[in-house]
Design an enzyme around this catalytic site. Structure first.
Site, PDB file in Angstrom:
ATOM      1  N   THR A 198       2.851  -6.040   2.758  1.00  0.00           N
ATOM      2  CA  THR A 198       3.387  -4.929   3.557  1.00  0.00           C
ATOM      3  C   THR A 198       2.301  -3.879   3.851  1.00  0.00           C
ATOM      4  OG1 THR A 198       4.143  -3.705   1.612  1.00  0.00           O
ATOM      5  CG2 THR A 198       5.717  -5.235   2.615  1.00  0.00           C
ATOM      6  N   PHE A 242      -0.791  -0.517  12.746  1.00  0.00           N
ATOM      7  CA  PHE A 242      -1.689  -0.014  11.690  1.00  0.00           C
ATOM      8  C   PHE A 242      -2.193  -1.111  10.727  1.00  0.00           C
ATOM      9  CE2 PHE A 242      -2.265   1.855   7.417  1.00  0.00           C
ATOM     10  CZ  PHE A 242      -3.290   2.742   7.679  1.00  0.00           C
ATOM     11  N   ASN A 243      -1.303  -1.890  10.133  1.00  0.00           N
ATOM     12  CA  ASN A 243      -1.731  -2.846   9.087  1.00  0.00           C
ATOM     13  C   ASN A 243      -2.756  -3.852   9.610  1.00  0.00           C
ATOM     14  OD1 ASN A 243      -0.087  -1.690   7.176  1.00  0.00           O
ATOM     15  ND2 ASN A 243       1.582  -3.173   7.442  1.00  0.00           N
ATOM     16  N   HIS A 295       9.818  -0.020   8.400  1.00  0.00           N
ATOM     17  CA  HIS A 295       8.919  -1.157   8.642  1.00  0.00           C
ATOM     18  C   HIS A 295       8.930  -2.164   7.483  1.00  0.00           C
ATOM     19  CE1 HIS A 295       7.093   1.115  11.951  1.00  0.00           C
ATOM     20  NE2 HIS A 295       6.843   2.112  11.124  1.00  0.00           N
ATOM     21  N   ASP A 296       8.380  -1.738   6.353  1.00  0.00           N
ATOM     22  CA  ASP A 296       8.136  -2.689   5.256  1.00  0.00           C
ATOM     23  C   ASP A 296       9.411  -3.291   4.654  1.00  0.00           C
ATOM     24  OD1 ASP A 296       5.472  -2.254   5.698  1.00  0.00           O
ATOM     25  OD2 ASP A 296       5.273  -0.737   4.124  1.00  0.00           O
ATOM     26  N   ASN A 347      -2.397   2.840   3.554  1.00  0.00           N
ATOM     27  CA  ASN A 347      -1.768   4.141   3.814  1.00  0.00           C
ATOM     28  C   ASN A 347      -2.531   5.270   3.135  1.00  0.00           C
ATOM     29  OD1 ASN A 347       0.379   3.401   5.473  1.00  0.00           O
ATOM     30  ND2 ASN A 347       1.592   2.737   3.719  1.00  0.00           N
ATOM     31  N   ASP A 395       6.753   1.191   1.976  1.00  0.00           N
ATOM     32  CA  ASP A 395       6.406   0.189   0.949  1.00  0.00           C
ATOM     33  C   ASP A 395       7.219   0.461  -0.327  1.00  0.00           C
ATOM     34  OD1 ASP A 395       3.434  -1.017   1.850  1.00  0.00           O
ATOM     35  OD2 ASP A 395       3.793   1.028   2.479  1.00  0.00           O
ATOM     36  N   ASP A 452       0.849  -1.208   0.000  1.00  0.00           N
ATOM     37  CA  ASP A 452       0.000   0.000   0.000  1.00  0.00           C
ATOM     38  C   ASP A 452       0.878   1.250   0.000  1.00  0.00           C
ATOM     39  OD1 ASP A 452       0.921  -0.420   2.623  1.00  0.00           O
ATOM     40  OD2 ASP A 452      -0.844   0.496   3.540  1.00  0.00           O
TER      41      ASP A 452
HETATM   42  C1  BDR Z   1       2.913   0.027   8.648  1.00  0.00           C
HETATM   43  O1  BDR Z   1       1.881   0.985   8.448  1.00  0.00           O
HETATM   44  C2  BDR Z   1       2.163   1.779   7.329  1.00  0.00           C
HETATM   45  O2  BDR Z   1       2.053   3.139   7.618  1.00  0.00           O
HETATM   46  C3  BDR Z   1       3.542   1.422   6.862  1.00  0.00           C
HETATM   47  O3  BDR Z   1       3.593   1.420   5.443  1.00  0.00           O
HETATM   48  C4  BDR Z   1       3.786   0.048   7.423  1.00  0.00           C
HETATM   49  O4  BDR Z   1       3.355  -0.966   6.529  1.00  0.00           O
HETATM   50  C5  BDR Z   1       3.618   0.344   9.944  1.00  0.00           C
HETATM   51  O5  BDR Z   1       2.726   0.263  11.011  1.00  0.00           O
HETATM   52 CA    CA Z   2       2.807  -0.511   4.213  1.00  0.00          CA
END
Ligand code: BDR
Ligand code: CA
Length: 311
Positions: A124, A165-166, A240-241, A40, A16, A11
């Site tokens: 991701t 978040f994801n 993160h990703d 996102n 990402d 996303d």
């Molecule tokens: C995740 O949330 C998104 O904002 C980032 O792309 C990552 O996948 C981190 O919590």
């Molecule tokens: Ca992401």
């Protein structure tokens, strides 16, 4: 060397975008398709962002858009982290190629069905596309080698006190994935908050001298600003990703422990939490490899080499 066949579901999103860049630059992944999910930003923006990044790095895989919203909730997006476009910061020209006419779920299904080897999925973003696919076609699990995802956390959250978040965006999809029986590698906040990149390291990417290095540096400039804002307490930007992609490329960089993990789909304060049975209270079979730490220097070097390989 045999390349590892993968499908990346993302996303974009700054991190990402960097994950995609590393995947294509690594030279060790055979990327069968890039699919997009809402997260996102809205689904049309994340699709456009994936196409723009891939066009910029001159890679043209099958790209397909997935579900427009989570399985049973309203879409939650993150403009405060990624801006109005989802990729604010760098100036990225419009895409130079078109996405597939097919839905991401159908594209993934076709690739899995016709492949004579098992394929690794690297999500991701929210797990909506993968959750819908597994619910509709449970038999296809046999064709999935494993799922290396960015999401969740053994401890704490980043969107609520208890959720990342994801997973929070689509907990029902995550629940389907975590219960699927497919081997899962969870690159959650435990490791991604250790996968920091600092200002001086960003400059090294800018100094590579290719256009992808400049793009990565500009993505990081924007991402870093948000994370170093007062109140967030980060000294740099958490990648993160890219952790999920880096794990697929070289798992030896990471430290992990296998646990039984469940998704909280009902909690009043804990919706979207990845509940890790640390003390093995339930006596259930482990279903997730929980990634907890990494060799940060090796990780940054892996990213650097991948970016250098591109134009
Ligand atoms: C995740 O949330 C998104 O904002 C980032 O792309 C990552 O996948 C981190 O919590
Ligand atoms: Ca992401």
């Amino acid at each position: 060397m045999r390349k590892i066949p993968v499908i990346i579901d993302c996303d974009p999103g700054h991190d990402d975008a960097i994950a995609l860049i590393i995947a294509f630059g690594s030279g060790v992944l055979d990327i069968k398709a890039v699919t997009t999910c809402a997260g996102n930003q809205t689904p049309d923006k994340t699709l456009n962002n994936a196409l723009r990044v891939l066009s910029f790095i001159e890679k043209y895989p099958i790209v397909a858009q997935g579900a427009l919203e989570p399985i049973m909730r309203e879409l939650m997006i993150a403009p405060e982290v990624h801006g109005e476009s989802g990729l604010d910061g760098p100036e990225l020209p419009p895409p130079s190629f078109e996405p597939s006419q097919k839905n991401a779920g159908d594209v993934i299904l076709d690739i899995l069905r016709t492949s004579d080897e098992k394929i690794t999925l690297i999500p991701t973003g929210p797990l909506t596309n993968i959750g819908i696919l597994l619910a509709a076609h449970p038999e296809i699990k046999q064709k999935i080698e494993r799922i290396i995802l960015m999401g969740g956390a053994a401890v704490g959250g980043n969107w609520t006190p208890g959720a990342e978040f994801n997973i929070l965006v689509d907990p029902e999809a995550a629940d389907i994935v975590f219960k699927s029986g497919i081997p899962i590698v969870m690159c959650g906040l435990d490791v991604t908050h250790k996968a920091m990149i600092f200002k001086d390291e960003t400059e090294k990417f800018r100094r590579i001298g290719n256009k992808t290095g400049k793009l990565v540096a500009e993505l990081l400039d924007f991402f870093d600003l948000f994370h170093r804002k007062e109140g967030f307490g980060f000294a740099g930007a958490p990648l993160h990703d890219p952790c999920a992609v880096a794990y697929a490329i070289d798992p030896s960089i990471f430290t992990s422990v296998d646990y039984f993990v469940e998704i909280e789909t009902k909690g009043q304060h804990t919706l979207g939490a990845t509940v890790v049975d640390f003390k093995r209270k339930y006596g259930q079979k482990n279903n997730v490899t929980v990634v907890l730490d990494l060799d940060r220097e090796k990780f940054i070097n892996l990213m650097y080499s991948a970016v250098k390989n591109l134009t």
